[in-house]
Design an enzyme around this catalytic site. Structure first.
Site, PDB file in Angstrom:
ATOM      1  N   ASN A  64       0.059  13.190  -5.682  1.00  0.00           N
ATOM      2  CA  ASN A  64      -0.237  12.269  -4.586  1.00  0.00           C
ATOM      3  C   ASN A  64      -1.259  11.228  -5.022  1.00  0.00           C
ATOM      4  O   ASN A  64      -2.125  11.505  -5.842  1.00  0.00           O
ATOM      5  CB  ASN A  64      -0.781  13.045  -3.384  1.00  0.00           C
ATOM      6  CG  ASN A  64       0.203  14.088  -2.883  1.00  0.00           C
ATOM      7  OD1 ASN A  64       1.412  13.950  -3.055  1.00  0.00           O
ATOM      8  ND2 ASN A  64      -0.307  15.135  -2.260  1.00  0.00           N
ATOM      9  N   HIS A 111      -0.623  10.714 -10.863  1.00  0.00           N
ATOM     10  CA  HIS A 111       0.072   9.441 -10.655  1.00  0.00           C
ATOM     11  C   HIS A 111      -0.868   8.316 -10.247  1.00  0.00           C
ATOM     12  O   HIS A 111      -0.419   7.263  -9.800  1.00  0.00           O
ATOM     13  CB  HIS A 111       1.171   9.611  -9.610  1.00  0.00           C
ATOM     14  CG  HIS A 111       2.295  10.470 -10.070  1.00  0.00           C
ATOM     15  ND1 HIS A 111       3.214  11.033  -9.210  1.00  0.00           N
ATOM     16  CD2 HIS A 111       2.645  10.883 -11.306  1.00  0.00           C
ATOM     17  CE1 HIS A 111       4.080  11.742  -9.896  1.00  0.00           C
ATOM     18  NE2 HIS A 111       3.749  11.676 -11.173  1.00  0.00           N
ATOM     19  N   CYS A 159      -5.921 -11.935 -10.228  1.00  0.00           N
ATOM     20  CA  CYS A 159      -7.198 -11.371 -10.663  1.00  0.00           C
ATOM     21  C   CYS A 159      -8.313 -12.397 -10.474  1.00  0.00           C
ATOM     22  O   CYS A 159      -8.211 -13.525 -10.980  1.00  0.00           O
ATOM     23  CB  CYS A 159      -7.101 -10.960 -12.126  1.00  0.00           C
ATOM     24  SG  CYS A 159      -8.664 -10.407 -12.841  1.00  0.00           S
ATOM     25  N   CYS A 188      -9.611 -13.427 -14.274  1.00  0.00           N
ATOM     26  CA  CYS A 188      -8.798 -14.162 -15.256  1.00  0.00           C
ATOM     27  C   CYS A 188      -7.516 -14.741 -14.675  1.00  0.00           C
ATOM     28  O   CYS A 188      -6.728 -15.331 -15.418  1.00  0.00           O
ATOM     29  CB  CYS A 188      -8.470 -13.259 -16.440  1.00  0.00           C
ATOM     30  SG  CYS A 188      -7.228 -11.992 -16.058  1.00  0.00           S
ATOM     31  N   GLY A 209      12.491  23.152   1.526  1.00  0.00           N
ATOM     32  CA  GLY A 209      13.658  22.655   0.816  1.00  0.00           C
ATOM     33  C   GLY A 209      13.645  23.047  -0.643  1.00  0.00           C
ATOM     34  O   GLY A 209      12.670  23.585  -1.177  1.00  0.00           O
TER      35      GLY A 209
END
Length: 315
Positions: A128, A145, A205, A208, A273
């Protein structure tokens, strides 16, 4: 005019109230299965792998649960290669962020903290990006992740808070949130199902003027090697692997189940499931993750020193 939501007060600035109420007690049938899990896990340090099913009690929908709508996530290649798709993504993320940023940890996250405080966990490997484990108070969290409270510049490497980028996007797109409010569903990575994105202005950004990207792993993008190493280390240091709320559809999570099974360590999967790891599990329990984790936190005995890992246990 919509009323502003007060800022969060948790470790990451998301929490606005106490953790969600405790889940229902397990049924008799579920309790029997959970007692079997206790038998398999007792006396062992456990590596915990969590997925979107843990955060549903916090109001964050999962990807592949029984009631989840079909989704078509954007790939990394699409994000960096197509300005129109990138514009659509940032517009949808801008809406989703303002919904999910106020989610709070639920009783399942609190149960994980309790397991960690008792010395039962070698680490929390989470798929998550919602940062709710950290908001709940977990310490050794591996955000496999990434995390949706940060934004990266792909050109200069600058790191920004998602809150700061949200304010920049609001200035660039005045009235956008009010115009699309309540349009559609929101995915666990804050991808909102909206269609009115053609006039959305994407922020560059501030340092830059390079391309900004939320700090989580897209489909088609590799998980950073250091995170993978830390996750494998947590499994190697454990005597068993517990999976909670993941369908294990993507290899980034399934590989740890395969690794634990290959090493002869008991694997327990709790998920509503089927999962891709069911055939590797010593025990699969089909039930709510929050209820299960609370029961295990109450029932598992304190760990004791291990002298080698026992072999696999099957019914």
């Amino acid at each position: 005019m919509t009323q502003p939501v007060p800022p969060g007060t948790g470790l990451t600035g998301f929490v606005t109230r106490e953790a969600a109420d405790a889940s229902a007690d397990p049924s008799d049938a579920e309790r029997r299965r959970l007692d079997r899990a206790v038998e398999l896990l007792a006396g062992r340090k456990v590596a915990l792998l969590t997925g979107a099913g843990l955060s549903t009690d916090s109001g964050i929908p999962d990807y592949r649960g029984p009631d989840a709508p079909p989704r078509n996530p954007m790939t990394y290649q699409q994000f960096v290669g197509d300005p129109v798709l990138r514009q659509r993504y940032w517009a949808r993320n801008h809406v989703g962020w303002h919904h999910l940023r106020h989610a709070v940890p639920n009783a399942g996250h609190e149960a994980v903290v309790h397991l960690e405080e008792r010395g039962l966990l070698t680490g929390v490997i989470t798929q998550n990006v919602d940062r709710l484990h950290s908001d709940a108070g977990s310490i050794r969290v591996i955000d496999l992740h990434g995390r949706f409270d940060r934004v990266l510049c792909l050109s200069c490497g600058a790191v920004y808070t998602r809150e700061g980028i949200a304010r920049l996007l609001e200035k660039l797109n005045p009235g956008f949130l009010e115009r699309v409010a309540g349009d559609g569903d929101i995915a666990p990575d804050a991808d909102a199902e909206i269609t009115d994105t053609a006039d959305f202005t994407v922020a560059d950004c501030p340092v830059c003027e390079g391309m900004l990207k939320p700090d989580f792993v897209y489909f088609g993008e590799n998980v950073p090697k250091e995170r993978v190493r830390l996750a494998y280390a947590a499994v190697d240091d454990a005597g068993a692997l517990l999976v909670a709320g993941s369908s294990l559809t993507v290899m980034s999570g399934l590989r740890f189940v395969r690794h634990a099974a290959k090493e002869g360590k008991p694997v327990v999967i709790i998920n509503r499931g089927q999962t891709r790891g069911d055939d590797l599990a010593d025990l699969k329990i089909d039930m709510g993750v929050g209820t299960a984790l609370q029961y295990l936190a109450r029932t598992l005995p304190d760990p004791f020193p291990q002298h080698g890992h026992a072999g696999r246990h099957r019914d």
